[in-house]
Design a protein around this motif. Structure first.
Motif, mmCIF file in Angstrom:
data_model
loop_
_atom_site.group_PDB
_atom_site.id
_atom_site.type_symbol
_atom_site.label_atom_id
_atom_site.label_comp_id
_atom_site.label_asym_id
_atom_site.label_seq_id
_atom_site.Cartn_x
_atom_site.Cartn_y
_atom_site.Cartn_z
ATOM 1 N N GLU A 194 0.855 -1.184 0.000
ATOM 2 C CA GLU A 194 0.000 0.000 0.000
ATOM 3 C C GLU A 194 0.897 1.242 0.000
ATOM 4 O OE1 GLU A 194 -3.518 -1.146 2.947
ATOM 5 O OE2 GLU A 194 -1.638 -2.254 3.243
ATOM 6 N N HIS A 195 0.386 2.301 -0.623
ATOM 7 C CA HIS A 195 1.220 3.484 -0.810
ATOM 8 C C HIS A 195 0.364 4.720 -0.581
ATOM 9 C CE1 HIS A 195 5.155 4.592 -3.096
ATOM 10 N NE2 HIS A 195 4.856 5.524 -2.208
ATOM 11 N N TYR A 196 -0.092 4.895 0.659
ATOM 12 C CA TYR A 196 -0.907 6.065 0.982
ATOM 13 C C TYR A 196 -0.084 7.345 0.850
ATOM 14 C CZ TYR A 196 -4.203 2.705 3.061
ATOM 15 O OH TYR A 196 -5.083 1.684 3.261
ATOM 16 N N SER A 197 1.071 7.348 1.457
ATOM 17 C CA SER A 197 1.926 8.538 1.467
ATOM 18 C C SER A 197 2.600 8.744 0.119
ATOM 19 C CB SER A 197 2.998 8.404 2.556
ATOM 20 O OG SER A 197 3.993 9.389 2.417
ATOM 21 N N ALA A 198 2.695 10.008 -0.292
ATOM 22 C CA ALA A 198 3.427 10.315 -1.518
ATOM 23 C C ALA A 198 4.930 10.236 -1.325
ATOM 24 C CB ALA A 198 3.053 11.709 -2.002
ATOM 25 N N LEU A 199 5.360 10.084 -0.085
ATOM 26 C CA LEU A 199 6.789 10.098 0.221
ATOM 27 C C LEU A 199 7.379 8.719 0.462
ATOM 28 C CD1 LEU A 199 6.888 13.240 2.538
ATOM 29 C CD2 LEU A 199 7.619 13.065 0.151
ATOM 30 N N GLN A 200 6.541 7.733 0.763
ATOM 31 C CA GLN A 200 7.075 6.397 1.031
ATOM 32 C C GLN A 200 5.930 5.409 1.135
ATOM 33 O OE1 GLN A 200 10.461 5.735 3.900
ATOM 34 N NE2 GLN A 200 8.900 4.643 5.044
ATOM 35 N N ALA A 201 6.124 4.205 0.601
ATOM 36 C CA ALA A 201 5.126 3.151 0.738
ATOM 37 C C ALA A 201 5.043 2.692 2.185
ATOM 38 C CB ALA A 201 5.475 1.975 -0.166
ATOM 39 N N GLU A 202 3.934 2.065 2.527
ATOM 40 C CA GLU A 202 3.773 1.598 3.903
ATOM 41 C C GLU A 202 4.815 0.548 4.267
ATOM 42 O OE1 GLU A 202 1.912 2.949 6.262
ATOM 43 O OE2 GLU A 202 1.517 4.417 4.685
ATOM 44 N N VAL A 203 5.131 -0.329 3.334
ATOM 45 C CA VAL A 203 6.223 -1.289 3.515
ATOM 46 C C VAL A 203 7.120 -1.159 2.291
ATOM 47 C CG1 VAL A 203 6.895 -3.702 3.819
ATOM 48 C CG2 VAL A 203 4.766 -2.862 4.847
ATOM 49 N N PRO A 204 8.188 -0.378 2.383
ATOM 50 C CA PRO A 204 9.057 -0.178 1.215
ATOM 51 C C PRO A 204 9.637 -1.498 0.707
ATOM 52 C CG PRO A 204 9.524 1.460 2.906
ATOM 53 C CD PRO A 204 8.604 0.448 3.530
ATOM 54 N N THR A 241 1.062 11.323 4.001
ATOM 55 C CA THR A 241 2.073 12.166 3.373
ATOM 56 C C THR A 241 2.569 13.235 4.337
ATOM 57 O OG1 THR A 241 1.068 11.829 1.195
ATOM 58 C CG2 THR A 241 2.555 13.706 1.436
ATOM 59 N N THR A 242 1.639 13.885 5.015
ATOM 60 C CA THR A 242 2.020 14.950 5.942
ATOM 61 C C THR A 242 2.859 14.395 7.088
ATOM 62 O OG1 THR A 242 -0.018 16.141 5.392
ATOM 63 C CG2 THR A 242 1.149 16.828 7.376
ATOM 64 N N GLU A 243 2.472 13.248 7.611
ATOM 65 C CA GLU A 243 3.242 12.653 8.706
ATOM 66 C C GLU A 243 4.669 12.345 8.265
ATOM 67 O OE1 GLU A 243 -0.393 10.506 11.202
ATOM 68 O OE2 GLU A 243 0.703 9.361 9.686
ATOM 69 N N HIS A 244 4.830 11.781 7.078
ATOM 70 C CA HIS A 244 6.177 11.490 6.590
ATOM 71 C C HIS A 244 6.962 12.779 6.342
ATOM 72 C CE1 HIS A 244 5.215 7.148 5.091
ATOM 73 N NE2 HIS A 244 5.794 7.143 6.274
ATOM 74 N N LEU A 245 6.290 13.805 5.860
ATOM 75 C CA LEU A 245 6.969 15.078 5.632
ATOM 76 C C LEU A 245 7.448 15.685 6.947
ATOM 77 C CD1 LEU A 245 7.836 17.374 3.749
ATOM 78 C CD2 LEU A 245 5.527 18.334 3.984
ATOM 79 N N VAL A 246 6.577 15.703 7.926
ATOM 80 C CA VAL A 246 6.923 16.265 9.240
ATOM 81 C C VAL A 246 8.080 15.485 9.869
ATOM 82 C CG1 VAL A 246 6.078 16.552 11.604
ATOM 83 C CG2 VAL A 246 4.680 17.310 9.672
ATOM 84 N N ASP A 247 8.062 14.184 9.713
ATOM 85 C CA ASP A 247 9.095 13.349 10.325
ATOM 86 C C ASP A 247 10.447 13.466 9.626
ATOM 87 O OD1 ASP A 247 7.313 12.411 12.204
ATOM 88 O OD2 ASP A 247 6.874 10.536 11.140
#
Length: 305
Positions: A194-204, A241-247
């Motif tokens: 799954e790839h919800y975030s635009a910055l990284q898949a849930e399980v790369p 996406t926002t969570e990955h960006l913030v992190d």
């Protein structure tokens, strides 16, 4: 004495999955399938998304000269995907399996590793069981999501994958005024994660760079003085996406991120997840604002050109 002009800011729009399949479009906004003669309906419409897109389009049109960059993320799935009904079937260990074994799994069904081990659900291809279980185990270890079987949506090349028409027209207007390109970032074409975030898949996937952390996009966003985020859905792809960006922002300047609260909506039944997301981001230093509240900043920035 001459008035001193202010330096123009780098204001970037990050628009998450503003695509037809996620919008509750009125019937007259939907095309007819030339093969069946039936109206094509959005596959996964989010209540309120059409109005969200109209507000985003108006913000872009009205504030075009104050916007430095537009980045559009696009869900891009194959029909066969671990999060689509095409992958799964009812297993022999399910209740009523005498009637249901081998039958279809309905959209909006969540599937856990324990259920697969108990044969409540199974991949249609038995050879895929080990990899599917490995994925579910990894997903659950991360603790962010349980696998959800979504309706087939944003299928590559389909009308549903395309941009909302009003938003596309507004982006075209911005491109022509700026002689620039609204950037697109594709996600979700790996059928095994799954790839919800635009910055990284849930399980790369170690063998697929497109599923790993997108350092280039993070670097582009980090150069902004202000990042405005909108899109669909606030409970899932905007949130992830926002969570990955913030992190992962190199300098952690969270105060420059603004969530456009009237330009995003949650998937039905996930309102609590949206509230949790917005509350958490506010506590972490992000600003919550409406498009109308942010338009003056774009107009002021345009005046500094």
């Amino acid at each position: 004495m001459p008035t001193r002009r202010l330096t123009k800011q780098n204001i970037q729009l990050l628009l998450i999955d503003p695509q037809n399949d996620f919008c509750d479009l009125p019937p007259d906004w939907c095309p007819v399938d030339p093969l069946s003669g039936q109206t094509i309906a959005p596959a996964l419409p989010v209540s309120g998304a059409h109005a969200d897109m109209l507000r985003l389009a108006e913000l872009i049109r009205a504030g075009a000269d104050g916007i430095s960059t537009i980045t559009l993320t696009l869900d891009a799935h194959h029909r066969f995907d671990i999060a689509h009904p095409t992958f799964w079937q009812i297993g022999e260990g399910s209740e009523g399996s005498e009637r249901g074994a081998g039958g279809p799994v309905a959209p909006f069904t969540s599937i856990t590793a324990a259920q697969v081990r108990a044969s409540s659900f199974a991949p249609k291809d038995p050879a895929m069981l080990p990899r599917a279980l490995a994925y579910l185990d990894a997903l659950e270890r991360h603790g962010r999501y349980t696998l959800m079987v979504w309706p087939v949506h944003c299928e590559i090349g389909s009308w549903g994958q395309a941009l909302h028409p009003a938003l596309k027209a507004a982006c075209n207007h911005w491109e022509e005024r700026h002689l620039a390109v609204a950037q697109t970032v594709s996600k979700g074409s790996n059928p095994w994660t799954e790839h919800y975030s635009a910055l990284q898949a849930e399980v790369p996937d170690a063998n697929d760079a497109a599923t790993q952390l997108n350092h280039a996009l993070i670097a582009d966003l980090d150069r902004a003085d202000l990042i405005l985020i909108g899109g669909e859905a606030s409970s899932h792809c905007v949130r992830a996406t926002t969570e990955h960006l913030v992190d992962n922002l190199p300098f952690g300047q969270r105060s420059k991120i603004v969530l456009l609260t009237d330009c995003m909506s949650p998937v039905g039944g996930f309102d609590a997840q949206q509230r949790e997301f917005l509350d958490d981001m506010a506590q972490r230093g992000l600003r919550l604002a409406t498009s109308a509240e942010m338009l003056p900043a774009l107009l002021a920035n345009a005046a500094n050109a």
